[in-house]
Design a protein around this motif. Structure first.
Motif, PDB file in Angstrom:
ATOM      1  N   ALA A  58       5.890  66.227  -5.295  1.00 45.93           N
ATOM      2  CA  ALA A  58       7.029  67.018  -4.829  1.00 45.93           C
ATOM      3  C   ALA A  58       8.178  66.104  -4.168  1.00 45.93           C
ATOM      4  CB  ALA A  58       6.762  68.226  -3.588  1.00 45.93           C
ATOM      5  N   PHE A  59       7.815  65.120  -3.508  1.00 46.62           N
ATOM      6  CA  PHE A  59       8.701  64.054  -2.842  1.00 46.62           C
ATOM      7  C   PHE A  59       9.394  63.522  -3.968  1.00 46.62           C
ATOM      8  CE2 PHE A  59       9.878  60.282  -0.669  1.00 46.62           C
ATOM      9  CZ  PHE A  59      10.475  60.720   0.726  1.00 46.62           C
ATOM     10  N   SER A  60       8.739  62.974  -4.955  1.00 47.46           N
ATOM     11  CA  SER A  60       9.291  62.319  -6.033  1.00 47.46           C
ATOM     12  C   SER A  60      10.270  63.057  -6.709  1.00 47.46           C
ATOM     13  CB  SER A  60       8.385  61.438  -7.020  1.00 47.46           C
ATOM     14  OG  SER A  60       7.768  62.595  -7.730  1.00 47.46           O
ATOM     15  N   GLN A  61       9.873  64.373  -7.129  1.00 42.70           N
ATOM     16  CA  GLN A  61      10.854  65.113  -7.796  1.00 42.70           C
ATOM     17  C   GLN A  61      12.223  65.754  -6.971  1.00 42.70           C
ATOM     18  OE1 GLN A  61       7.731  68.298  -8.793  1.00 42.70           O
ATOM     19  NE2 GLN A  61       7.608  67.675 -10.769  1.00 42.70           N
ATOM     20  N   ALA A  62      11.801  65.641  -5.698  1.00 47.08           N
ATOM     21  CA  ALA A  62      12.933  66.127  -4.831  1.00 47.08           C
ATOM     22  C   ALA A  62      13.962  64.956  -4.623  1.00 47.08           C
ATOM     23  CB  ALA A  62      12.538  66.405  -3.426  1.00 47.08           C
ATOM     24  N   LYS A  63      13.265  63.442  -4.785  1.00 43.87           N
ATOM     25  CA  LYS A  63      14.219  62.470  -4.696  1.00 43.87           C
ATOM     26  C   LYS A  63      15.080  62.379  -5.863  1.00 43.87           C
ATOM     27  CE  LYS A  63      13.915  59.866  -1.061  1.00 43.87           C
ATOM     28  NZ  LYS A  63      14.827  59.582  -0.334  1.00 43.87           N
ATOM     29  N   LEU A  64      14.389  62.795  -7.117  1.00 46.17           N
ATOM     30  CA  LEU A  64      15.061  62.678  -8.529  1.00 46.17           C
ATOM     31  C   LEU A  64      16.077  63.613  -8.606  1.00 46.17           C
ATOM     32  CD1 LEU A  64      14.213  60.943 -11.096  1.00 46.17           C
ATOM     33  CD2 LEU A  64      13.308  63.043 -11.883  1.00 46.17           C
ATOM     34  N   THR A  65      16.043  64.982  -8.091  1.00 46.85           N
ATOM     35  CA  THR A  65      16.655  65.842  -8.116  1.00 46.85           C
ATOM     36  C   THR A  65      18.090  65.616  -7.445  1.00 46.85           C
ATOM     37  OG1 THR A  65      15.105  67.320  -8.311  1.00 46.85           O
ATOM     38  CG2 THR A  65      17.101  68.422  -8.168  1.00 46.85           C
ATOM     39  N   ALA A  71      26.949  65.661  -8.436  1.00 51.13           N
ATOM     40  CA  ALA A  71      27.784  65.592  -9.477  1.00 51.13           C
ATOM     41  C   ALA A  71      27.859  66.781 -10.265  1.00 51.13           C
ATOM     42  CB  ALA A  71      27.062  64.510 -10.469  1.00 51.13           C
ATOM     43  N   LYS A  72      28.961  66.968 -10.901  1.00 49.89           N
ATOM     44  CA  LYS A  72      29.676  68.016 -11.558  1.00 49.89           C
ATOM     45  C   LYS A  72      28.627  68.422 -12.763  1.00 49.89           C
ATOM     46  CE  LYS A  72      33.943  69.657  -9.980  1.00 49.89           C
ATOM     47  NZ  LYS A  72      35.104  68.934  -9.926  1.00 49.89           N
ATOM     48  N   LEU A  73      28.217  67.465 -13.357  1.00 55.88           N
ATOM     49  CA  LEU A  73      27.447  67.845 -14.700  1.00 55.88           C
ATOM     50  C   LEU A  73      25.800  68.052 -14.238  1.00 55.88           C
ATOM     51  CD1 LEU A  73      28.896  65.162 -17.351  1.00 55.88           C
ATOM     52  CD2 LEU A  73      29.048  67.619 -17.258  1.00 55.88           C
ATOM     53  N   GLY A  74      25.634  67.627 -12.910  1.00 66.23           N
ATOM     54  CA  GLY A  74      24.366  67.792 -12.438  1.00 66.23           C
ATOM     55  C   GLY A  74      23.223  66.922 -13.089  1.00 66.23           C
ATOM     56  N   GLN A  75      22.214  67.807 -13.667  1.00 61.50           N
ATOM     57  CA  GLN A  75      20.975  66.914 -14.107  1.00 61.50           C
ATOM     58  C   GLN A  75      21.024  66.563 -15.289  1.00 61.50           C
ATOM     59  OE1 GLN A  75      18.553  66.434 -11.968  1.00 61.50           O
ATOM     60  NE2 GLN A  75      19.808  67.656 -10.383  1.00 61.50           N
ATOM     61  N   LEU A  76      22.282  66.762 -16.077  1.00 60.98           N
ATOM     62  CA  LEU A  76      22.519  66.428 -17.368  1.00 60.98           C
ATOM     63  C   LEU A  76      22.483  64.568 -17.325  1.00 60.98           C
ATOM     64  CD1 LEU A  76      22.892  67.628 -20.037  1.00 60.98           C
ATOM     65  CD2 LEU A  76      25.522  67.511 -19.537  1.00 60.98           C
ATOM     66  N   TRP A  77      23.129  64.249 -15.887  1.00 58.08           N
ATOM     67  CA  TRP A  77      22.951  62.627 -15.803  1.00 58.08           C
ATOM     68  C   TRP A  77      21.794  61.839 -16.103  1.00 58.08           C
ATOM     69  CZ3 TRP A  77      26.944  60.277 -16.428  1.00 58.08           C
ATOM     70  CH2 TRP A  77      28.489  60.670 -16.089  1.00 58.08           C
ATOM     71  N   GLN A  78      20.672  62.518 -15.922  1.00 55.52           N
ATOM     72  CA  GLN A  78      19.421  62.113 -15.925  1.00 55.52           C
ATOM     73  C   GLN A  78      19.200  61.481 -17.540  1.00 55.52           C
ATOM     74  OE1 GLN A  78      17.433  61.931 -13.562  1.00 55.52           O
ATOM     75  NE2 GLN A  78      17.473  63.904 -12.399  1.00 55.52           N
ATOM     76  N   VAL A  79      19.851  62.170 -18.417  1.00 53.81           N
ATOM     77  CA  VAL A  79      19.913  61.707 -19.926  1.00 53.81           C
ATOM     78  C   VAL A  79      21.142  61.003 -20.192  1.00 53.81           C
ATOM     79  CG1 VAL A  79      19.542  62.337 -22.175  1.00 53.81           C
ATOM     80  CG2 VAL A  79      18.511  63.960 -20.565  1.00 53.81           C
TER      81      VAL A  79
ATOM     82  N   ASN B 112      12.141  67.059  10.351  1.00 51.93           N
ATOM     83  CA  ASN B 112      13.472  66.776  10.088  1.00 51.93           C
ATOM     84  C   ASN B 112      13.462  65.612   8.949  1.00 51.93           C
ATOM     85  OD1 ASN B 112      13.513  68.243  12.264  1.00 51.93           O
ATOM     86  ND2 ASN B 112      14.965  67.127  13.569  1.00 51.93           N
ATOM     87  N   ALA B 113      12.807  64.573   9.310  1.00 52.40           N
ATOM     88  CA  ALA B 113      12.935  63.383   8.359  1.00 52.40           C
ATOM     89  C   ALA B 113      12.427  63.758   6.855  1.00 52.40           C
ATOM     90  CB  ALA B 113      11.979  62.107   8.944  1.00 52.40           C
ATOM     91  N   ALA B 114      11.642  64.639   6.762  1.00 53.06           N
ATOM     92  CA  ALA B 114      11.072  64.930   5.463  1.00 53.06           C
ATOM     93  C   ALA B 114      11.956  65.794   4.629  1.00 53.06           C
ATOM     94  CB  ALA B 114      10.023  65.514   5.215  1.00 53.06           C
ATOM     95  N   LEU B 115      13.176  66.292   5.080  1.00 54.13           N
ATOM     96  CA  LEU B 115      14.253  67.413   4.531  1.00 54.13           C
ATOM     97  C   LEU B 115      14.987  66.558   3.833  1.00 54.13           C
ATOM     98  CD1 LEU B 115      13.872  70.437   6.913  1.00 54.13           C
ATOM     99  CD2 LEU B 115      12.282  69.728   5.238  1.00 54.13           C
ATOM    100  N   MET B 116      15.560  67.161   2.855  1.00 54.67           N
ATOM    101  CA  MET B 116      16.955  66.348   2.275  1.00 54.67           C
ATOM    102  C   MET B 116      17.881  67.522   2.059  1.00 54.67           C
ATOM    103  SD  MET B 116      14.987  64.452  -0.683  1.00 54.67           S
ATOM    104  CE  MET B 116      13.250  63.930  -0.648  1.00 54.67           C
ATOM    105  N   ASN B 117      19.133  66.914   2.556  1.00 52.76           N
ATOM    106  CA  ASN B 117      20.325  67.759   2.546  1.00 52.76           C
ATOM    107  C   ASN B 117      20.707  68.333   1.276  1.00 52.76           C
ATOM    108  OD1 ASN B 117      20.921  68.499   5.358  1.00 52.76           O
ATOM    109  ND2 ASN B 117      21.722  66.230   5.589  1.00 52.76           N
ATOM    110  N   ASP B 118      20.379  67.432   0.397  1.00 52.67           N
ATOM    111  CA  ASP B 118      20.948  67.711  -1.226  1.00 52.67           C
ATOM    112  C   ASP B 118      20.307  68.735  -1.713  1.00 52.67           C
ATOM    113  OD1 ASP B 118      23.247  66.396  -1.145  1.00 52.67           O
ATOM    114  OD2 ASP B 118      22.191  64.533  -1.616  1.00 52.67           O
ATOM    115  N   LEU B 119      19.141  69.165  -1.227  1.00 49.77           N
ATOM    116  CA  LEU B 119      18.141  70.094  -1.924  1.00 49.77           C
ATOM    117  C   LEU B 119      18.324  71.606  -1.343  1.00 49.77           C
ATOM    118  CD1 LEU B 119      14.714  68.254  -2.042  1.00 49.77           C
ATOM    119  CD2 LEU B 119      16.475  68.658  -3.790  1.00 49.77           C
ATOM    120  N   THR B 120      18.056  72.451  -2.049  1.00 53.02           N
ATOM    121  CA  THR B 120      18.041  73.988  -1.633  1.00 53.02           C
ATOM    122  C   THR B 120      17.222  74.141  -0.199  1.00 53.02           C
ATOM    123  OG1 THR B 120      16.420  74.487  -3.005  1.00 53.02           O
ATOM    124  CG2 THR B 120      18.654  74.792  -3.655  1.00 53.02           C
TER     125      THR B 120
END
Lengths: 309, 262
Positions: A58-65, A71-79, B112-120
């Motif tokens: 979950a942490f790795s996916q969160a970082k990726l997202t 960005a306006k194009l969002g996840q399209l930038w992945q490609v 707090n530290a585990a949360l990310m502002n850019d995520l929902t």
């Protein structure tokens, strides 16, 4: 509630106790208390990590997202990012420099793009590994989890990033006349081995980076040197023609070169087994297992010390 | 809880033992306060103690034993080492000298530290829950409770928006709701719980009382003497990293109030 507890408080200090006179260590031993923040055994550590596998993913996916969420194009930038990368390299090396060095254009372009993507996979795993602990001190100081979760999670993030790049790579390969065949199945074991190798390196540099954050400044130079020595843009065999045999062999067992060559061999029709050094699979397996095991143990040995600023 | 202690004082069960604990922070590049490159270079060249590193001795030789069923308040002026001591008990900060023994894994209330502002908000709840060590099923099970408790969705569907779009109060509410969703053996609460509006404060105080009932031992850091008096039966008073006083709430608070000149 508060009244009764106050009374207990008085009793606590006044009452004689059978534990009187025991040292802290003896008292702890008597009631089976463990040292807080002590390093678990290696087996126990692996078990704890396995228990955290959902967090790691979950942490790795969160970082990726989170990377492209503004960005306006969002996840399209992945490609789009790897696609643009490939485009720039094609323009510079294919169109301007004609750097194909003894390969036909149809082979050289996929050769180059494969090299860039595969090397970037290792490179960015290491770069994010260096900062895995030192860049996440807040997290390390607030929550309890096996610290190896962080570098592993970052390596996993890079793997997911690479999977997006692979889509681009397939398009490039097909565009230059290498069509899907059975050998494409080799991509899976190659990626698995390289992922192990990257994770081991990320773990090792994470420990070094936790102790010496300056490593993050130094690492790009080391990595760039490594890149130019690994034959990303040229074929080692061709460039090193005429040099002593052992120099060529030494450059060919370089793990980055091994993984790149294997991937090219799997993907590109005109890039045959003659380009691979002898025992290439054994070398790849050796690098993956040795670096992963070494990096993991090395990281684990300092487990209780992460978080000291 | 109180009865238990009265019945068999002889069988008090220790849950946390701190033995001559010292905690030292190392701060890089703060030795002279001069950040210039030449200053840094001369620091590197000048061998000696530790180069370019300034040490902050935050906790100096603190010893105490905490027992099951106790609620312990930590008081002291700013920078006296309260939060540091909590982190050390939780095993998050390595000890320079001395040891902390604990029963099970103490946890700090805070995510707090585990949360990310850019995520929902939605993904943050899942991420935060997993980071605290909950299983995926547990997170799924508690998800709706967390959303309801935070009250984020009272003003529309905010939980599916990135956290950076939240007001600071909303974000604080969500953070607390995630942190408070897990049950703990030894629970440690750092102050700053008085976030959000009046209504939410009441709700969170209630939740803390619940958590206290479930936990074996509770540590509470606070500057609010009233909330210490309401919740704790024992108080540790830290000053400059040293344990100045340890005793029943009333006694220690009386001295502390004298000290702070109230």
């Amino acid at each position: 509630m508060s009244e009764t507890t106050h009374d207990v408080g008085v009793a606590v200090t006044a009452a004689p106790s059978p534990d009187e006179g025991l040292t802290a260590t003896q008292l702890a031993a008597k009631y089976g208390l463990a040292v807080s923040g002590a390093r678990p055994s290696l087996v126990e550590y692996v078990r704890q990590l396995w228990g955290r596998r959902h967090f790691i993913l979950a942490f790795s996916q969160a970082k990726l997202t989170a990377q492209y969420s503004q960005a306006k194009l969002g996840q399209l930038w992945q490609v789009a990012t790897p696609l643009l990368n490939a485009g720039v390299y094609y323009f510079v090396f294919g169109v301007i420099l004609h750097a194909s060095r003894g390969m036909s254009q149809d082979i050289y372009i996929p050769f180059l793009v494969t090299g860039v993507f595969v090397f970037t996979f290792s490179q960015s795993s290491i770069m994010s590994g260096v900062r895995a602990i030192s860049g996440n001190l807040g997290l390390v100081r607030a929550l309890h989890f096996p610290r190896a979760s962080l570098p592993i999670s970052f390596a996993l993030q890079q793997l997911q990033q690479l999977l997006f790049s692979m889509i681009v790579l397939f398009v490039v390969a097909i565009g230059f006349g290498s069509y899907p065949s059975l050998s494409w199945l080799l991509i899976l074991p190659i990626l698995a081995l390289q992922f192990l190798f990257n994770t081991g390196l990320a773990l090792a540099v994470a420990r070094m980076g936790a102790k010496t954050p300056d490593l993050a400044q130094l690492m790009p130079f080391i990595l760039r040197t490594w890149m130019y020595m690994s034959g990303v843009m040229f074929s080692i065999n061709h460039m090193m023609a005429g040099r002593p045999e052992w120099v060529v062999r030494a450059m060919e067992v370089n793990p980055a070169a091994v993984f790149m060559d294997l991937m090219r061999f799997a993907l590109i029709d005109g890039y045959g087994a003659s380009n691979l050094p002898p025992h290439v699979w054994a070398i790849a397996l050796f690098w993956a297992v040795a670096v992963f095991a070494g990096g993991f143990v090395y990281f684990w040995k300092a487990e209780e010390r992460y978080g000291r600023g | 809880m109180a009865e238990q202690n009265d019945d068999n004082i002889g069988a008090k069960i220790p849950t946390v033992i701190s033995d001559e604990l010292h905690i030292v922070y190392r701060v890089h590049g703060a030795k002279t306060g001069k950040g210039s490159a030449t200053a840094a270079l001369s620091r590197i060249l000048k061998r000696g103690e530790e180069r370019g590193v300034r040490k902050v001795h935050a906790v100096r030789g603190v010893s105490f034993v905490a027992y099951r069923g106790e609620a312990i308040g930590l008081i002291g002026s700013n920078g006296s080492g309260k939060s540091t001591l909590l982190r050390a008990i939780a095993g998050l900060l390595p000890a320079e000298k001395g040891k902390v023994f604990t029963d099970g894994q103490p946890s700090l209330l805070g995510v707090n530290a585990a949360l990310m502002n850019d995520l929902t908000g939605e993904r943050n709840i899942i991420l935060g829950g997993l980071a605290m060590g909950m299983s995926r099923e547990q997170v799924k099970e508690r998800y709706q409770d967390i959303v309801d408790f935070s009250g984020i969705n009272e003003k529309g569907d905010f939980i599916t928006l990135p956290m950076r779009t939240y007001s600071s109060g909303m974000a604080a509410r969500l953070r607390f709701s995630i942190a408070a969703a897990k049950d703990h053996d030894v629970l440690m609460i750092d102050e700053a719980l008085a976030t959000g509006d009046r209504k939410f404060q009441k709700r969170s105080e209630e939740r803390i009382r619940e958590l206290r009932k479930e936990a074996g031992t509770v540590f509470l850091v606070s500057h609010n003497n009233k909330s210490i008096r309401d919740t704790c039966n024992r108080v540790l008073w830290l000053e400059r990293g040293e344990l100045r006083m340890d005793g029943p709430t009333d006694e220690v608070l009386k001295e502390y109030e004298k000290f702070t000149g109230k």
